[in-house]
Design a protein around this motif. Structure first.
Motif, PDB file in Angstrom:
ATOM      1  N   ASP A 136      12.040   4.216  -5.480  1.00 29.64           N
ATOM      2  CA  ASP A 136      10.952   3.251  -5.313  1.00 29.64           C
ATOM      3  C   ASP A 136      10.925   2.681  -3.899  1.00 29.64           C
ATOM      4  O   ASP A 136       9.858   2.529  -3.289  1.00 29.64           O
ATOM      5  CB  ASP A 136      11.099   2.102  -6.314  1.00 29.64           C
ATOM      6  N   GLU A 137      12.107   2.349  -3.374  1.00 35.68           N
ATOM      7  CA  GLU A 137      12.188   1.808  -2.012  1.00 35.68           C
ATOM      8  C   GLU A 137      11.766   2.851  -0.988  1.00 35.68           C
ATOM      9  O   GLU A 137      11.065   2.544  -0.009  1.00 35.68           O
ATOM     10  CB  GLU A 137      13.612   1.333  -1.737  1.00 35.68           C
ATOM     11  N   ALA A 138      12.179   4.102  -1.201  1.00 32.38           N
ATOM     12  CA  ALA A 138      11.796   5.172  -0.283  1.00 32.38           C
ATOM     13  C   ALA A 138      10.291   5.422  -0.329  1.00 32.38           C
ATOM     14  O   ALA A 138       9.656   5.672   0.703  1.00 32.38           O
ATOM     15  CB  ALA A 138      12.552   6.459  -0.628  1.00 32.38           C
ATOM     16  N   ALA A 139       9.710   5.339  -1.522  1.00 32.17           N
ATOM     17  CA  ALA A 139       8.266   5.539  -1.655  1.00 32.17           C
ATOM     18  C   ALA A 139       7.502   4.448  -0.909  1.00 32.17           C
ATOM     19  O   ALA A 139       6.516   4.738  -0.201  1.00 32.17           O
ATOM     20  CB  ALA A 139       7.874   5.547  -3.129  1.00 32.17           C
ATOM     21  N   ALA A 140       7.936   3.191  -1.050  1.00 32.89           N
ATOM     22  CA  ALA A 140       7.261   2.085  -0.356  1.00 32.89           C
ATOM     23  C   ALA A 140       7.365   2.267   1.157  1.00 32.89           C
ATOM     24  O   ALA A 140       6.380   2.084   1.885  1.00 32.89           O
ATOM     25  CB  ALA A 140       7.871   0.753  -0.773  1.00 32.89           C
ATOM     26  N   TRP A 141       8.548   2.647   1.637  1.00 34.08           N
ATOM     27  CA  TRP A 141       8.738   2.884   3.076  1.00 34.08           C
ATOM     28  C   TRP A 141       7.844   4.027   3.549  1.00 34.08           C
ATOM     29  O   TRP A 141       7.140   3.909   4.565  1.00 34.08           O
ATOM     30  CB  TRP A 141      10.205   3.215   3.359  1.00 34.08           C
ATOM     31  N   TRP A 142       7.851   5.124   2.815  1.00 34.40           N
ATOM     32  CA  TRP A 142       7.090   6.316   3.202  1.00 34.40           C
ATOM     33  C   TRP A 142       5.591   6.022   3.221  1.00 34.40           C
ATOM     34  O   TRP A 142       4.874   6.469   4.114  1.00 34.40           O
ATOM     35  CB  TRP A 142       7.401   7.453   2.228  1.00 34.40           C
ATOM     36  N   MET A 143       5.122   5.272   2.245  1.00 40.29           N
ATOM     37  CA  MET A 143       3.691   4.970   2.175  1.00 40.29           C
ATOM     38  C   MET A 143       3.247   4.081   3.320  1.00 40.29           C
ATOM     39  O   MET A 143       2.113   4.184   3.797  1.00 40.29           O
ATOM     40  CB  MET A 143       3.351   4.358   0.819  1.00 40.29           C
ATOM     41  N   LYS A 144       4.129   3.192   3.785  1.00 43.63           N
ATOM     42  CA  LYS A 144       3.807   2.378   4.959  1.00 43.63           C
ATOM     43  C   LYS A 144       3.791   3.231   6.231  1.00 43.63           C
ATOM     44  O   LYS A 144       2.979   3.010   7.129  1.00 43.63           O
ATOM     45  CB  LYS A 144       4.820   1.248   5.091  1.00 43.63           C
ATOM     46  N   GLU A 145       4.703   4.216   6.294  1.00 40.60           N
ATOM     47  CA  GLU A 145       4.784   5.108   7.454  1.00 40.60           C
ATOM     48  C   GLU A 145       3.616   6.094   7.502  1.00 40.60           C
ATOM     49  O   GLU A 145       3.215   6.529   8.578  1.00 40.60           O
ATOM     50  CB  GLU A 145       6.104   5.887   7.419  1.00 40.60           C
ATOM     51  N   HIS A 146       3.101   6.468   6.346  1.00 40.28           N
ATOM     52  CA  HIS A 146       2.087   7.527   6.266  1.00 40.28           C
ATOM     53  C   HIS A 146       0.827   7.055   5.532  1.00 40.28           C
ATOM     54  O   HIS A 146       0.286   7.758   4.680  1.00 40.28           O
ATOM     55  CB  HIS A 146       2.671   8.767   5.575  1.00 40.28           C
ATOM     56  N   GLU A 147       0.369   5.883   5.915  1.00 37.55           N
ATOM     57  CA  GLU A 147      -0.832   5.324   5.296  1.00 37.55           C
ATOM     58  C   GLU A 147      -2.036   6.246   5.476  1.00 37.55           C
ATOM     59  O   GLU A 147      -2.912   6.321   4.616  1.00 37.55           O
ATOM     60  CB  GLU A 147      -1.113   3.953   5.916  1.00 37.55           C
ATOM     61  N   ASP A 148      -2.068   6.956   6.600  1.00 34.70           N
ATOM     62  CA  ASP A 148      -3.188   7.853   6.886  1.00 34.70           C
ATOM     63  C   ASP A 148      -3.261   9.020   5.908  1.00 34.70           C
ATOM     64  O   ASP A 148      -4.334   9.596   5.696  1.00 34.70           O
ATOM     65  CB  ASP A 148      -3.092   8.396   8.312  1.00 34.70           C
ATOM     66  N   ILE A 149      -2.128   9.376   5.286  1.00 29.85           N
ATOM     67  CA  ILE A 149      -2.099  10.511   4.361  1.00 29.85           C
ATOM     68  C   ILE A 149      -2.537  10.086   2.970  1.00 29.85           C
ATOM     69  O   ILE A 149      -3.505  10.616   2.418  1.00 29.85           O
ATOM     70  CB  ILE A 149      -0.691  11.139   4.321  1.00 29.85           C
ATOM     71  N   TRP A 150      -1.815   9.116   2.377  1.00 27.82           N
ATOM     72  CA  TRP A 150      -2.084   8.821   0.972  1.00 27.82           C
ATOM     73  C   TRP A 150      -3.406   8.091   0.750  1.00 27.82           C
ATOM     74  O   TRP A 150      -3.988   8.188  -0.344  1.00 27.82           O
ATOM     75  CB  TRP A 150      -0.919   8.044   0.341  1.00 27.82           C
ATOM     76  N   THR A 151      -3.911   7.384   1.756  1.00 25.86           N
ATOM     77  CA  THR A 151      -5.191   6.701   1.570  1.00 25.86           C
ATOM     78  C   THR A 151      -6.355   7.689   1.459  1.00 25.86           C
ATOM     79  O   THR A 151      -7.439   7.323   0.988  1.00 25.86           O
ATOM     80  CB  THR A 151      -5.468   5.710   2.718  1.00 25.86           C
ATOM     81  N   GLU A 152      -6.126   8.938   1.886  1.00 25.54           N
ATOM     82  CA  GLU A 152      -7.150   9.974   1.734  1.00 25.54           C
ATOM     83  C   GLU A 152      -7.218  10.500   0.301  1.00 25.54           C
ATOM     84  O   GLU A 152      -8.163  11.203  -0.057  1.00 25.54           O
ATOM     85  CB  GLU A 152      -6.858  11.139   2.694  1.00 25.54           C
ATOM     86  N   TRP A 153      -6.215  10.172  -0.510  1.00 27.03           N
ATOM     87  CA  TRP A 153      -6.179  10.667  -1.885  1.00 27.03           C
ATOM     88  C   TRP A 153      -6.983   9.795  -2.838  1.00 27.03           C
ATOM     89  O   TRP A 153      -7.244  10.212  -3.974  1.00 27.03           O
ATOM     90  CB  TRP A 153      -4.733  10.717  -2.406  1.00 27.03           C
ATOM     91  N   VAL A 154      -7.344   8.589  -2.418  1.00 27.55           N
ATOM     92  CA  VAL A 154      -7.944   7.618  -3.339  1.00 27.55           C
ATOM     93  C   VAL A 154      -9.158   6.954  -2.701  1.00 27.55           C
ATOM     94  O   VAL A 154      -9.296   6.938  -1.472  1.00 27.55           O
ATOM     95  CB  VAL A 154      -6.915   6.532  -3.736  1.00 27.55           C
ATOM     96  N   PRO A 155     -10.055   6.367  -3.521  1.00 22.81           N
ATOM     97  CA  PRO A 155     -11.182   5.607  -2.967  1.00 22.81           C
ATOM     98  C   PRO A 155     -10.702   4.397  -2.170  1.00 22.81           C
ATOM     99  O   PRO A 155      -9.572   3.925  -2.348  1.00 22.81           O
ATOM    100  CB  PRO A 155     -11.955   5.175  -4.214  1.00 22.81           C
ATOM    101  N   GLU A 156     -11.565   3.885  -1.324  1.00 22.75           N
ATOM    102  CA  GLU A 156     -11.200   2.787  -0.427  1.00 22.75           C
ATOM    103  C   GLU A 156     -10.750   1.545  -1.186  1.00 22.75           C
ATOM    104  O   GLU A 156      -9.782   0.888  -0.793  1.00 22.75           O
ATOM    105  CB  GLU A 156     -12.391   2.449   0.474  1.00 22.75           C
ATOM    106  N   ASP A 157     -11.440   1.213  -2.285  1.00 24.60           N
ATOM    107  CA  ASP A 157     -11.071   0.003  -3.019  1.00 24.60           C
ATOM    108  C   ASP A 157      -9.698   0.136  -3.676  1.00 24.60           C
ATOM    109  O   ASP A 157      -8.933  -0.831  -3.768  1.00 24.60           O
ATOM    110  CB  ASP A 157     -12.131  -0.341  -4.065  1.00 24.60           C
ATOM    111  N   VAL A 158      -9.367   1.348  -4.116  1.00 19.21           N
ATOM    112  CA  VAL A 158      -8.043   1.600  -4.690  1.00 19.21           C
ATOM    113  C   VAL A 158      -6.982   1.482  -3.602  1.00 19.21           C
ATOM    114  O   VAL A 158      -5.927   0.870  -3.799  1.00 19.21           O
ATOM    115  CB  VAL A 158      -7.995   2.987  -5.362  1.00 19.21           C
ATOM    116  N   ALA A 159      -7.253   2.079  -2.447  1.00 23.83           N
ATOM    117  CA  ALA A 159      -6.304   2.008  -1.333  1.00 23.83           C
ATOM    118  C   ALA A 159      -6.014   0.556  -0.952  1.00 23.83           C
ATOM    119  O   ALA A 159      -4.865   0.197  -0.686  1.00 23.83           O
ATOM    120  CB  ALA A 159      -6.848   2.771  -0.134  1.00 23.83           C
ATOM    121  N   GLU A 160      -7.038  -0.278  -0.975  1.00 30.52           N
ATOM    122  CA  GLU A 160      -6.856  -1.696  -0.606  1.00 30.52           C
ATOM    123  C   GLU A 160      -5.945  -2.408  -1.601  1.00 30.52           C
ATOM    124  O   GLU A 160      -5.087  -3.213  -1.200  1.00 30.52           O
ATOM    125  CB  GLU A 160      -8.223  -2.390  -0.527  1.00 30.52           C
TER     126      GLU A 160
END
Length: 339
Positions: free
Chosen positions: A309-333
């Motif tokens: 869980d901690e690694a996922a949170a770190w990775w998602m902060k590092e790679h916001e440009d990647i995972w935000t493309e998987w979901v609609p803007e309101d979900v990403a927010e």
């Protein structure tokens, strides 16, 4: 008469209200036909990368789509069967060629659906620390098996990889019992004649393999066993994948006497999930990473003694440009706020 008319009208309205819209009812979270689902269950088949990807998916599903999530641990066979039967809803890492027959049977039967390829640049096989072959001048380690190149060559070196419980014979660490790949390595033992001089050692878990390798590596001792990438282990240690004949489908089916086949690692869902949670399946259909991206998270876990869980949170902060493309803007927010 007027009172009777009003009474009849009221009864009629109540009946219509009770029945109205029943043919087009929506369950919770937008599912249709009463097929609502409150908790989405993911599979944990026992290795760190699937746990990391589960945590990324859970972060998005829970915070972006307002579903609960759970994880069901078990062997590869048990969790795949759970996916087929609907006890598990989503599987973030199906190593398709390791479980080819079962996977294709489940797909053909319509029990599960492949929704995306998580990554396809992985490797697996029998590894040794590179210093076993080349030595390590900086650490004062001399080459132990300078002519070792192939898996079949291993039978020439029982004294290098000596089994501490069976002097005179070598030891090769297999995959843990219950993993589909363990049976494939069993077949390789017979095909390459490894059982002439080497013992086929079955560790109890992935953690047991890692501990064994780490202890040997830190001490500069010989080690040989099954592993795969992407992992923190292959990112952290200098390992050499021993060669096997080029993959040939017919030979592989008969004897397993080739390198492992190309192995797409896919995201699969139970057949009912697209109706139960279409927006989640839409997100999973866009889920795509790589061995390199996955190893970043696994290295973070290892170096920081962090949970998945901690690694996922770190990775998602590092790679916001990647995972935000998987979901609609309101979900990403919503997910960004939770992070």
């Amino acid at each position: 008469m007027k009172k009777l008319f009003l009474l009849l009208a009221t009864v009629l309205l109540l009946v219509l209200a009770a029945c109205g819209g029943s043919d087009n009812s929506e369950g919770e979270n937008g599912s249709e036909g009463g097929q609502s689902i409150e908790t989405i269950v993911l599979a944990d088949a026992g290795w760190d990368s699937i746990r990391f990807h589960n945590s990324v998916a859970q972060m998005i599903i829970e915070n972006g789509y307002d579903y609960k999530t759970e994880v069901t641990p078990g062997s590869t066979a048990a969790t795949l069967q759970g996916l087929r039967e609907g006890d598990i809803n989503a599987y973030m890492e199906i190593w398709t060629d390791n479980v080819k027959e079962v996977y294709e049977e489940a797909i053909d039967a319509g029990d599960i659906e492949k929704v995306s390829t998580n990554f396809d640049d992985n490797q697996q096989g029998i590894y040794v620390p590179t210093y076993v072959i080349e030595g390590d001048e900086e650490r004062g380690i001399e080459p132990m098996a300078p002519d070792l190149k192939t898996v079949e060559d291993l039978k020439k070196y029982p004294e290098v990889f000596e089994d501490p419980e069976d002097p005179g014979r070598g030891r090769i660490l297999n995959a843990p019992s219950g993993w589909a790949v363990a049976e494939q390595i069993d077949a390789k033992f017979e095909t390459y004649g490894l059982d002439e001089t080497m013992n086929n050692f079955m560790p109890g878990s992935d953690a047991a393999i890692v501990t064994s390798l780490a202890d040997a590596y830190e001490s500069g001792e010989a080690w040989v066993g099954y592993y795969w990438s992407p992992t923190a282990v292959t990112a952290m240690y200098d390992l050499t994948l021993l060669e096997e004949p080029a993959y040939d489908e017919e030979t592989w089916k008969e004897t397993r006497g080739t390198e492992f086949p190309p192995n797409d690692v896919v995201v699969g869902v139970h057949k009912d999930l697209p109706e139960q949670a279409p927006e989640v399946v839409d997100f999973l259909s866009k889920y795509e990473t790589s061995s390199k991206l996955t190893e970043e998270a696994l290295t973070y876990m290892n170096e920081n003694d962090a949970s998945a869980d901690e690694a996922a949170a770190w990775w998602m902060k590092e790679h916001e440009d990647i995972w935000t493309e998987w979901v609609p803007e309101d979900v990403a927010e919503k997910v960004q706020k939770a992070l």
